[in-house]
Design a protein around this motif. Structure first.
Motif, PDB file in Angstrom:
ATOM      1  N   GLY A  90      13.922   1.923   3.681  1.00  0.00           N
ATOM      2  CA  GLY A  90      13.857   3.088   2.804  1.00  0.00           C
ATOM      3  C   GLY A  90      13.253   2.745   1.463  1.00  0.00           C
ATOM      4  N   VAL A  91      13.605   1.572   0.947  1.00  0.00           N
ATOM      5  CA  VAL A  91      13.026   1.112  -0.318  1.00  0.00           C
ATOM      6  C   VAL A  91      11.517   0.927  -0.164  1.00  0.00           C
ATOM      7  CG1 VAL A  91      12.959  -0.780  -1.986  1.00  0.00           C
ATOM      8  CG2 VAL A  91      15.161   0.002  -1.087  1.00  0.00           C
ATOM      9  N   ARG A  92      11.107   0.239   0.900  1.00  0.00           N
ATOM     10  CA  ARG A  92       9.683  -0.058   1.088  1.00  0.00           C
ATOM     11  C   ARG A  92       8.855   1.208   1.237  1.00  0.00           C
ATOM     12  NH1 ARG A  92      11.686  -4.174   5.442  1.00  0.00           N
ATOM     13  NH2 ARG A  92      12.359  -5.886   4.092  1.00  0.00           N
ATOM     14  N   ALA A  93       9.453   2.232   1.824  1.00  0.00           N
ATOM     15  CA  ALA A  93       8.722   3.486   2.018  1.00  0.00           C
ATOM     16  C   ALA A  93       8.502   4.225   0.703  1.00  0.00           C
ATOM     17  CB  ALA A  93       9.483   4.390   2.987  1.00  0.00           C
ATOM     18  N   ALA A  94       9.293   3.897  -0.319  1.00  0.00           N
ATOM     19  CA  ALA A  94       9.240   4.640  -1.578  1.00  0.00           C
ATOM     20  C   ALA A  94       8.478   3.932  -2.679  1.00  0.00           C
ATOM     21  CB  ALA A  94      10.668   4.931  -2.060  1.00  0.00           C
ATOM     22  N   ILE A  95       8.116   2.665  -2.459  1.00  0.00           N
ATOM     23  CA  ILE A  95       7.568   1.868  -3.558  1.00  0.00           C
ATOM     24  C   ILE A  95       6.150   1.385  -3.273  1.00  0.00           C
ATOM     25  CG2 ILE A  95       9.878   1.071  -4.174  1.00  0.00           C
ATOM     26  CD1 ILE A  95       9.084  -1.693  -3.002  1.00  0.00           C
ATOM     27  N   GLY A  96       5.490   0.956  -4.357  1.00  0.00           N
ATOM     28  CA  GLY A  96       4.244   0.218  -4.281  1.00  0.00           C
ATOM     29  C   GLY A  96       4.363  -0.988  -5.184  1.00  0.00           C
ATOM     30  N   VAL A  97       3.724  -2.084  -4.831  1.00  0.00           N
ATOM     31  CA  VAL A  97       3.837  -3.320  -5.601  1.00  0.00           C
ATOM     32  C   VAL A  97       2.454  -3.894  -5.851  1.00  0.00           C
ATOM     33  CG1 VAL A  97       4.833  -5.635  -5.715  1.00  0.00           C
ATOM     34  CG2 VAL A  97       6.063  -3.813  -4.506  1.00  0.00           C
ATOM     35  N   THR A  98       2.176  -4.173  -7.122  1.00  0.00           N
ATOM     36  CA  THR A  98       0.956  -4.890  -7.493  1.00  0.00           C
ATOM     37  C   THR A  98       1.391  -6.171  -8.168  1.00  0.00           C
ATOM     38  OG1 THR A  98      -0.325  -2.862  -7.786  1.00  0.00           O
ATOM     39  CG2 THR A  98      -1.147  -4.843  -8.859  1.00  0.00           C
ATOM     40  N   MET A 114      -9.483   0.014   0.905  1.00  0.00           N
ATOM     41  CA  MET A 114      -8.659   1.221   0.856  1.00  0.00           C
ATOM     42  C   MET A 114      -8.302   1.708   2.263  1.00  0.00           C
ATOM     43  SD  MET A 114      -8.134   1.963  -2.351  1.00  0.00           S
ATOM     44  CE  MET A 114      -7.710   3.700  -2.346  1.00  0.00           C
ATOM     45  N   LEU A 115      -9.287   1.697   3.160  1.00  0.00           N
ATOM     46  CA  LEU A 115      -9.048   2.180   4.520  1.00  0.00           C
ATOM     47  C   LEU A 115      -8.104   1.249   5.279  1.00  0.00           C
ATOM     48  CD1 LEU A 115     -12.647   3.373   5.471  1.00  0.00           C
ATOM     49  CD2 LEU A 115     -10.678   4.778   4.792  1.00  0.00           C
ATOM     50  N   LEU A 116      -8.162  -0.044   4.950  1.00  0.00           N
ATOM     51  CA  LEU A 116      -7.220  -0.986   5.551  1.00  0.00           C
ATOM     52  C   LEU A 116      -5.789  -0.637   5.154  1.00  0.00           C
ATOM     53  CD1 LEU A 116      -6.624  -3.574   7.131  1.00  0.00           C
ATOM     54  CD2 LEU A 116      -7.086  -4.874   5.035  1.00  0.00           C
ATOM     55  N   MET A 117      -5.589  -0.291   3.877  1.00  0.00           N
ATOM     56  CA  MET A 117      -4.256   0.125   3.425  1.00  0.00           C
ATOM     57  C   MET A 117      -3.829   1.409   4.113  1.00  0.00           C
ATOM     58  SD  MET A 117      -3.036  -2.165   1.482  1.00  0.00           S
ATOM     59  CE  MET A 117      -1.613  -1.224   0.889  1.00  0.00           C
ATOM     60  N   ALA A 118      -4.762   2.326   4.303  1.00  0.00           N
ATOM     61  CA  ALA A 118      -4.437   3.585   4.987  1.00  0.00           C
ATOM     62  C   ALA A 118      -3.977   3.309   6.415  1.00  0.00           C
ATOM     63  CB  ALA A 118      -5.647   4.513   4.980  1.00  0.00           C
ATOM     64  N   ARG A 159      -8.166  -2.366 -10.883  1.00  0.00           N
ATOM     65  CA  ARG A 159      -8.081  -0.933 -10.607  1.00  0.00           C
ATOM     66  C   ARG A 159      -8.024  -0.679  -9.105  1.00  0.00           C
ATOM     67  NH1 ARG A 159     -12.375  -0.502 -14.270  1.00  0.00           N
ATOM     68  NH2 ARG A 159     -13.702   0.632 -12.792  1.00  0.00           N
ATOM     69  N   LEU A 160      -8.824  -1.431  -8.356  1.00  0.00           N
ATOM     70  CA  LEU A 160      -8.800  -1.293  -6.896  1.00  0.00           C
ATOM     71  C   LEU A 160      -7.431  -1.708  -6.355  1.00  0.00           C
ATOM     72  CD1 LEU A 160     -10.209  -0.715  -4.217  1.00  0.00           C
ATOM     73  CD2 LEU A 160     -11.106  -3.065  -4.259  1.00  0.00           C
ATOM     74  N   ASP A 161      -6.861  -2.755  -6.924  1.00  0.00           N
ATOM     75  CA  ASP A 161      -5.541  -3.225  -6.506  1.00  0.00           C
ATOM     76  C   ASP A 161      -4.498  -2.117  -6.645  1.00  0.00           C
ATOM     77  OD1 ASP A 161      -4.022  -5.222  -5.423  1.00  0.00           O
ATOM     78  OD2 ASP A 161      -3.811  -6.384  -7.257  1.00  0.00           O
ATOM     79  N   ILE A 162      -4.509  -1.433  -7.792  1.00  0.00           N
ATOM     80  CA  ILE A 162      -3.538  -0.358  -8.008  1.00  0.00           C
ATOM     81  C   ILE A 162      -3.866   0.844  -7.122  1.00  0.00           C
ATOM     82  CG2 ILE A 162      -2.646   1.294  -9.699  1.00  0.00           C
ATOM     83  CD1 ILE A 162      -2.767  -0.829 -11.783  1.00  0.00           C
ATOM     84  N   ALA A 163      -5.149   1.141  -6.947  1.00  0.00           N
ATOM     85  CA  ALA A 163      -5.529   2.242  -6.062  1.00  0.00           C
ATOM     86  C   ALA A 163      -5.015   1.990  -4.647  1.00  0.00           C
ATOM     87  CB  ALA A 163      -7.044   2.412  -6.055  1.00  0.00           C
ATOM     88  N   MET A 164      -5.116   0.751  -4.176  1.00  0.00           N
ATOM     89  CA  MET A 164      -4.595   0.401  -2.861  1.00  0.00           C
ATOM     90  C   MET A 164      -3.083   0.588  -2.800  1.00  0.00           C
ATOM     91  SD  MET A 164      -6.954  -3.017  -2.347  1.00  0.00           S
ATOM     92  CE  MET A 164      -5.977  -3.703  -1.005  1.00  0.00           C
ATOM     93  N   THR A 165      -2.407   0.268  -3.902  1.00  0.00           N
ATOM     94  CA  THR A 165      -0.952   0.437  -3.965  1.00  0.00           C
ATOM     95  C   THR A 165      -0.559   1.902  -3.826  1.00  0.00           C
ATOM     96  OG1 THR A 165      -0.740  -1.519  -5.386  1.00  0.00           O
ATOM     97  CG2 THR A 165       1.084   0.054  -5.429  1.00  0.00           C
TER      98      THR A 165
END
Length: 333
Positions: A90-98, A114-118, A159-165
């Motif tokens: 549940g935690v992992r589904a709610a968060i992003g980590v950079t 980006m598509l890999l993260m998707a 910026r890409l790192d955070i966008a992926m997050t």
């Protein structure tokens, strides 16, 4: 050592607002070294919380525990309403980590990252492409989307790192020293991105070595030292913990200067510059009292400046550490 500033409530009923992140007595040791020794936090949703501390203080350890990457030895932690130990999914589904080091794959393009993260978030190809395009545009990376990420500048990679997050739509984001190594222009761009995230209701947990960054962004700041929270509060509350704050009054007329000096107590005079220095914490009540005394004496200063210790001074006083970046030593309002 100054005492801690305890969290205060914004609500009239006296109760703290609901926490996006909370911990109670969080502990972690590695062998015989205690890294965290009872950490208590309450971080409201839609805010920026900054955790400061010397290198090795345990900032990254806190992030790793709250993001379920490692387990605590004791205490409790909740993120987005989920117990970190009991409901990690549940935690992992709610968060992003950079993290401190970029997760960007330099061998593929920004769009492919980006598509890999998707794909990792199990989005459909159509939805993944839509979200990737929107985020690349938002982070000013659309023109470079088809280029290998290895060609990106440091700021572009961050910026890409955070966008992926953000691909998974997290409501809580952990940013572990997100601007380390960036030039001033890229750092300010990152600050703007963080402000926009918070305006959208995202909660940001920030660790940083840049004290100016915490001062600019954070609603509340905690200083971690020797495994404990040495102090917590707003930037202004923390600055008022440290002695040395004062108000400086400057006059152009000698008569007004002498009248003010007579009307005020505990002042330091500079007769040549026609300046008075009055010890003050810079708070609203103290300033109002000072202005009332000047009004009663029928005196008006030509210039009033408030000087408070900055976060460098706070950091050094609380941790005894010289591990602080160079910062200006005087804040003038």
């Amino acid at each position: 050592m100054p005492s801690s500033v305890m969290p205060t409530s914004n609500r009239r009923d006296g109760h703290a607002p609901p926490a996006a992140i909370s911990t109670a007595g969080l502990r972690k040791s590695y062998g015989d070294k205690t890294v965290l020794d009872g950490i208590d936090l309450h971080i409201p949703g839609g805010s920026v919380f900054a955790l400061l501390g010397p290198n090795g203080a345990g900032k990254t350890t806190v992030v790793k525990i709250l993001s379920t990457l490692i387990t605590a030895d004791g205490g409790r932690a909740q993120v987005a309403g989920h117990d970190v130990a009991g409901a990690p999914d549940g935690v992992r589904a709610a968060i992003g980590v950079t993290g401190q080091f970029s997760a960007v794959d330099g061998l593929i393009t920004g769009e492919e990252n980006m598509l890999l993260m998707a794909d990792l978030h199990h989005l459909s190809k159509r939805e993944g492409r839509r979200i990737a395009a929107e985020l690349l545009e938002r982070f000013d990376l659309a023109e470079a989307a088809k280029k290998p990420a290895s060609t990106y500048s440091g700021g572009m990679k961050r910026r890409l790192d955070i966008a992926m997050t953000l691909v998974g739509g997290p409501r809580i984001i952990f940013l572990d020293e997100p601007t380390t190594g960036l030039d001033p222009r890229s750092r300010h761009t990152m600050w703007q991105i963080i402000r926009e995230l918070v305006s959208d209701g995202v909660t940001v947990f920030l660790t940083t070595q840049y004290l100016e960054e915490a001062d600019e962004l954070a609603d509340r700041i905690a200083v971690l030292h020797d495994g404990r929270i040495a102090a917590e509060g707003t930037a202004d509350e923390l600055k008022r913990l440290i002695p040395g704050g004062h108000v400086r009054l400057r006059f152009s007329e000698p008569a007004a200067y002498r009248s003010a000096a007579s009307a005020l107590s505990d002042v330091t005079r500079d007769d040549e510059a026609l300046e008075l220095r009055i010890p003050s914490d810079g708070g609203q009540r103290a300033l109002r009292s000072l202005l009332d005394r000047l009004d009663s004496a029928g005196v008006e200063a030509d210039e009033l400046t408030v000087h408070t210790p900055d976060l460098d001074d706070v950091f050094f006083a609380l941790t005894g550490s010289a591990d602080v970046p160079d910062q200006p030593k005087e804040t003038v309002r």
